[in-house]
Design a protein around this motif. Structure first.
Motif, PDB file in Angstrom:
ATOM      1  N   ARG A   1      38.338  45.126  27.826  1.00 37.01           N
ATOM      2  CA  ARG A   1      39.772  44.872  27.870  1.00 37.01           C
ATOM      3  C   ARG A   1      40.153  43.595  27.131  1.00 37.01           C
ATOM      4  O   ARG A   1      41.261  43.473  26.623  1.00 37.01           O
ATOM      5  N   GLY A   2      39.232  42.633  27.114  1.00 35.13           N
ATOM      6  CA  GLY A   2      39.507  41.392  26.401  1.00 35.13           C
ATOM      7  C   GLY A   2      40.166  40.323  27.247  1.00 35.13           C
ATOM      8  O   GLY A   2      40.226  39.169  26.851  1.00 35.13           O
ATOM      9  N   PHE A   3      40.681  40.662  28.398  1.00 30.26           N
ATOM     10  CA  PHE A   3      41.293  39.668  29.278  1.00 30.26           C
ATOM     11  C   PHE A   3      41.291  40.216  30.702  1.00 30.26           C
ATOM     12  O   PHE A   3      41.197  41.425  30.901  1.00 30.26           O
ATOM     13  N   ASN A   4      41.367  39.296  31.656  1.00 33.96           N
ATOM     14  CA  ASN A   4      41.506  39.698  33.060  1.00 33.96           C
ATOM     15  C   ASN A   4      42.942  39.399  33.470  1.00 33.96           C
ATOM     16  O   ASN A   4      43.335  38.244  33.604  1.00 33.96           O
ATOM     17  N   GLN A   5      43.720  40.462  33.674  1.00 37.78           N
ATOM     18  CA  GLN A   5      45.143  40.270  33.986  1.00 37.78           C
ATOM     19  C   GLN A   5      45.344  39.442  35.251  1.00 37.78           C
ATOM     20  O   GLN A   5      46.290  38.662  35.345  1.00 37.78           O
ATOM     21  N   SER A   6      44.426  39.576  36.214  1.00 28.61           N
ATOM     22  CA  SER A   6      44.571  38.815  37.463  1.00 28.61           C
ATOM     23  C   SER A   6      44.377  37.320  37.224  1.00 28.61           C
ATOM     24  O   SER A   6      45.046  36.492  37.832  1.00 28.61           O
ATOM     25  N   LEU A   7      43.465  37.003  36.312  1.00 29.18           N
ATOM     26  CA  LEU A   7      43.244  35.590  35.984  1.00 29.18           C
ATOM     27  C   LEU A   7      44.462  35.001  35.269  1.00 29.18           C
ATOM     28  O   LEU A   7      44.871  33.876  35.537  1.00 29.18           O
ATOM     29  N   LEU A   8      45.069  35.775  34.382  1.00 25.99           N
ATOM     30  CA  LEU A   8      46.274  35.291  33.690  1.00 25.99           C
ATOM     31  C   LEU A   8      47.397  35.043  34.699  1.00 25.99           C
ATOM     32  O   LEU A   8      48.091  34.024  34.632  1.00 25.99           O
ATOM     33  N   LEU A   9      47.557  35.957  35.634  1.00 26.27           N
ATOM     34  CA  LEU A   9      48.581  35.789  36.679  1.00 26.27           C
ATOM     35  C   LEU A   9      48.267  34.548  37.530  1.00 26.27           C
ATOM     36  O   LEU A   9      49.156  33.744  37.818  1.00 26.27           O
TER      37      LEU A   9
END
Ligand SMILES: [Zn+2]
Ligand SMILES: [Zn+2]
Length: 224
Positions: free
Chosen positions: A120-128
Motif C-alpha cells: 500500500r505504501g502507507f499506513n492510513q492509521s498512522l497518518l491519522l
C-alpha cells in the motif's frame, strides 16, 4: 467558526468555507446514535453498557467513533486507503479528535503488517494518528507494537471467523512509555472489534493500564 477560503466541497461540489466538506454536507454525515455503549460504541438504550460487553468485557475500555461506517464515510475511507486520497487524512482525523474528551498518556496507530505496508505504501492509521497527536498534543509511539502475522483481510471473512483470524497477530515491546498508562489506539474502521481487541490485549500484557479505541468509523450491525 472562522471562514476559510472557498474550495469545492468534496461531496456536493458547492463552495465550502469549512474545509473539505461544506457545512451542509458535514451536518449530514452519518453519526453514531447519541446513546451508545461506552465500551464498544454500539447503540444502547440510555447509553448503558451493552449485553455483549457485560457478558465479556473486551480488552479495551472505551471506544470513541467519529462516524458510523456508512455512506458516504465508507467511500471516503476506501478512497483514502485504496486510492491514496491523502487529502482526506486531516479532515477525518480532525473529526475524530473533536469527539474525544479524555487525554490519554500516549497514542498508538493500528499497525499494518510490513508486507501489506509495502503493497500500500502507507499506513492510513498512522497518518491519522500523527495528525491527532499534533492536534491534541499527545505523544505518538510509532514503534511500540508490530503486526507479526499477515492475517487475511478481515473484510474477506465472515464475522464469526474474524476473532480467530486475529489471534496473536501483534507483539508489543515491554515499554516504560506505556507501563501502567492510558493508551489510545487509532484506527480507521472498527467492525467486529477483533483486531482492536487483540492489540489491546497485547498492550495490556505488555503493561498498559487502560486502553481507549479511537476510530474514524464504527460499523453498526444494521449496516450489514
Ligand atoms: Zn457539500
Ligand atoms: Zn458494548
Amino acid at each position: 467558526m472562522q471562514l476559510l477560503p472557498a474550495q469545492p466541497c468534496l461531496l456536493c461540489g458547492g463552495a465550502s468555507h469549512a474545509g473539505l466538506c461544506c457545512a451542509a454536507c458535514d451536518a449530514e454525515l452519518p453519526r453514531l446514535p447519541r446513546e451508545h455503549c461506552p465500551i464498544c460504541a454500539l447503540p444502547t438504550l440510555a447509553g448503558s453498557v451493552c449485553g455483549e460487553c457485560l457478558k465479556q468485557h473486551p480488552p479495551f475500555d472505551h471506544t470513541v467513533a467519529a462516524f458510523s461506517y456508512s455512506f458516504p464515510i465508507d467511500k471516503l475511507i476506501q478512497s483514502l486507503k485504496f486510492h491514496e486520497r491523502l487529502v482526506l487524512v486531516n479532515h477525518l482525523a480532525d473529526s475524530l479528535a473533536k469527539r474525544v474528551n479524555t487525554k490519554p498518556d500516549c497514542l498508538l496507530a493500528m499497525p499494518l503488517h510490513p508486507a501489506r505496508l509495502r503493497e500500500r505504501g502507507f499506513n492510513q492509521s498512522l497518518l491519522l494518528a500523527r495528525r491527532i497527536s499534533r492536534q491534541l498534543g499527545i505523544s505518538l509511539l510509532e514503534d511500540a507494537c508490530v503486526r507479526v502475522r499477515n492475517t487475511a483481510p478481515q473484510s474477506s471473512l465472515p464475522w464469526k471467523e474474524r476473532d480467530k483470524n486475529m489471534r496473536q497477530a501483534f507483539t508489543c515491546q515491554l515499554d516504560d512509555r506505556f507501563r501502567g498508562k492510558h493508551v489510545a489506539i487509532v484506527d480507521d474502521v472498527m467492525t467486529t472489534g477483533a483486531s482492536m481487541g487483540e492489540l489491546a490485549q497485547a498492550l495490556k500484557h505488555a503493561g498498559a493500564g487502560e486502553i481507549s479505541a479511537w476510530v474514524v468509523a464504527r460499523t453498526l450491525p444494521h449496516d450489514h
